[in-house]
Design a protein around this motif. Structure first.
Motif, PDB file in Angstrom:
ATOM      1  N   UNK A 108       0.839  -1.032   0.161  1.00 25.13           N
ATOM      2  CA  UNK A 108       0.113  -0.015   0.059  1.00 25.13           C
ATOM      3  C   UNK A 108       0.783   1.277  -0.067  1.00 25.13           C
ATOM      4  N   UNK A 109       0.707   2.022  -1.046  1.00 26.14           N
ATOM      5  CA  UNK A 109       1.729   3.198  -1.031  1.00 26.14           C
ATOM      6  C   UNK A 109       1.050   4.271  -0.626  1.00 26.14           C
ATOM      7  N   UNK A 110      -0.410   4.492  -0.524  1.00 29.60           N
ATOM      8  CA  UNK A 110      -1.187   5.403   0.199  1.00 29.60           C
ATOM      9  C   UNK A 110      -2.682   5.002   0.408  1.00 29.60           C
ATOM     10  N   UNK A 111      -3.002   5.571   1.577  1.00 23.65           N
ATOM     11  CA  UNK A 111      -4.512   5.417   1.845  1.00 23.65           C
ATOM     12  C   UNK A 111      -5.039   6.811   2.250  1.00 23.65           C
ATOM     13  N   UNK A 112      -6.256   7.354   1.277  1.00 19.58           N
ATOM     14  CA  UNK A 112      -6.874   8.458   1.577  1.00 19.58           C
ATOM     15  C   UNK A 112      -8.067   8.314   1.536  1.00 19.58           C
ATOM     16  N   UNK A 113      -8.820   9.408   2.409  1.00 18.95           N
ATOM     17  CA  UNK A 113     -10.380   9.518   2.485  1.00 18.95           C
ATOM     18  C   UNK A 113     -10.873  10.251   1.273  1.00 18.95           C
ATOM     19  N   UNK A 114     -11.906   9.827   0.637  1.00 21.03           N
ATOM     20  CA  UNK A 114     -12.701  10.549  -0.666  1.00 21.03           C
ATOM     21  C   UNK A 114     -14.020  10.507  -0.472  1.00 21.03           C
ATOM     22  N   UNK A 115     -14.673  11.556   0.259  1.00 22.45           N
ATOM     23  CA  UNK A 115     -16.116  11.650   0.686  1.00 22.45           C
ATOM     24  C   UNK A 115     -16.399  10.367   1.542  1.00 22.45           C
ATOM     25  N   UNK A 116     -17.326   9.507   1.078  1.00 20.09           N
ATOM     26  CA  UNK A 116     -17.453   8.318   2.196  1.00 20.09           C
ATOM     27  C   UNK A 116     -16.545   7.140   1.910  1.00 20.09           C
ATOM     28  N   UNK A 117     -15.724   7.280   1.011  1.00 24.06           N
ATOM     29  CA  UNK A 117     -14.833   6.124   0.474  1.00 24.06           C
ATOM     30  C   UNK A 117     -13.429   6.345   1.131  1.00 24.06           C
ATOM     31  N   UNK A 118     -12.692   5.254   0.848  1.00 20.18           N
ATOM     32  CA  UNK A 118     -11.246   5.185   1.367  1.00 20.18           C
ATOM     33  C   UNK A 118     -10.505   4.571   0.046  1.00 20.18           C
ATOM     34  N   UNK A 119      -9.579   5.237  -0.475  1.00 20.76           N
ATOM     35  CA  UNK A 119      -8.792   4.987  -1.646  1.00 20.76           C
ATOM     36  C   UNK A 119      -7.484   4.543  -1.332  1.00 20.76           C
ATOM     37  N   UNK A 120      -7.209   3.064  -1.827  1.00 18.73           N
ATOM     38  CA  UNK A 120      -5.847   2.565  -1.581  1.00 18.73           C
ATOM     39  C   UNK A 120      -5.112   2.577  -2.702  1.00 18.73           C
ATOM     40  N   UNK A 121      -3.950   2.877  -2.875  1.00 20.76           N
ATOM     41  CA  UNK A 121      -2.984   3.062  -3.961  1.00 20.76           C
ATOM     42  C   UNK A 121      -1.927   1.470  -3.739  1.00 20.76           C
ATOM     43  N   UNK A 122      -1.848   0.810  -4.552  1.00 19.14           N
ATOM     44  CA  UNK A 122      -1.259  -0.439  -4.653  1.00 19.14           C
ATOM     45  C   UNK A 122      -0.233  -0.740  -5.429  1.00 19.14           C
ATOM     46  N   UNK A 123       1.132  -0.861  -4.936  1.00 16.56           N
ATOM     47  CA  UNK A 123       2.166  -1.095  -5.881  1.00 16.56           C
ATOM     48  C   UNK A 123       2.544  -2.512  -5.824  1.00 16.56           C
ATOM     49  N   UNK A 124       2.559  -3.367  -6.942  1.00 12.87           N
ATOM     50  CA  UNK A 124       2.765  -4.684  -7.132  1.00 12.87           C
ATOM     51  C   UNK A 124       4.235  -4.837  -6.971  1.00 12.87           C
ATOM     52  N   UNK A 125       4.408  -5.913  -6.345  1.00 12.41           N
ATOM     53  CA  UNK A 125       5.979  -6.312  -6.240  1.00 12.41           C
ATOM     54  C   UNK A 125       6.524  -6.871  -7.378  1.00 12.41           C
ATOM     55  N   UNK A 126       5.921  -7.451  -8.309  1.00 11.79           N
ATOM     56  CA  UNK A 126       6.326  -7.912  -9.562  1.00 11.79           C
ATOM     57  C   UNK A 126       5.559  -6.825 -10.767  1.00 11.79           C
TER      58      UNK A 126
END
Length: 222
Positions: A108-126
């Protein structure tokens, strides 16, 4: 086969390690209602076979290949885990086709709130894990069926948006920047990517791509 709809959060009761092999004992309730020896249960997105159970726990083997490719190796007693029983024929299909065959892990490279949601940005290891991911397509994270919001192929990450119910009912509620997740790509994307990649792997002078011969060779035609 699973649907990616988590039935409950279990708790890891114990871990027996034998090199790169493990036996996990998981405390649960709902997934034990009709459990039998040999049943498949998804643990954080990994399809595992029940080898023993009682009224409050079940145990599963983890082989070296699974140990190396998934985050199960990082678990310790007390860890929360997503649980889902294999889908019954005729059951309601609420997520997407999930095999429980993890392609790899990501951070997980970032976790941020967006209104009623939570946005996760994921960086695969491969890097190759990112290739079949399609914006607005399906993906599985720790066994959860999710919709891809966006894919940044150049920067090497993708994002998903989590509604409050999903966050509350899964282990994502405990995940933060720097934590790792199991990733399973959509089976349709994986097969298309594999077949198109045959062109690159074809010997010099041999016709590649999606030909009738290729489809027959891979079992798609009789």
């Amino acid at each position: 086969m699973f649907t990616g709809l988590i039935e409950e959060i279990g708790t890891l009761r114990s871990v027996q390690r034998r090199g790169e092999a493990m036996v996990l004992q998981v405390a649960a309730s709902k997934v034990l209602e009709d459990v039998k020896l040999g049943d498949s249960i998804s643990v954080n997105g990994v399809c595992l076979t029940v080898i023993s159970f009682d009224g409050s726990t079940f145990s599963v083997d983890v082989m070296p290949e699974t140990y190396r490719l998934t985050t199960l190796r990082d678990l310790s007693p007390g860890s929360p885990v997503n649980l889902e029983r294999a889908m019954m024929a005729g059951g309601r299909f609420g997520g997407h086709i999930v095999q429980g065959h993890v392609d790899g892990t990501g951070t997980i490279r970032s976790r941020s709130s967006q209104a009623n949601a939570v946005v996760f940005a994921i960086e695969p290891h491969r890097e190759e894990i990112l290739r079949p991911i399609v914006p607005q397509g399906s993906i599985t994270l720790d066994g959860i069926s999710l919709t891809v919001v966006d894919v940044n192929y150049d920067a090497g990450y993708f994002s998903v948006s989590i509604i409050p119910h999903t966050l509350r009912e899964t282990v994502l509620q405990y995940k933060n920047t720097g934590d790792t997740l199991n990733i399973e790509n959509d089976i349709l994307g994986k097969y298309v990517d594999h077949l198109l990649g045959i062109r690159e792997r074809s010997p010099a002078g041999k016709r590649g791509g999606l030909t009738e011969a290729v489809l027959r060779e891979n079992g798609f035609m009789l």
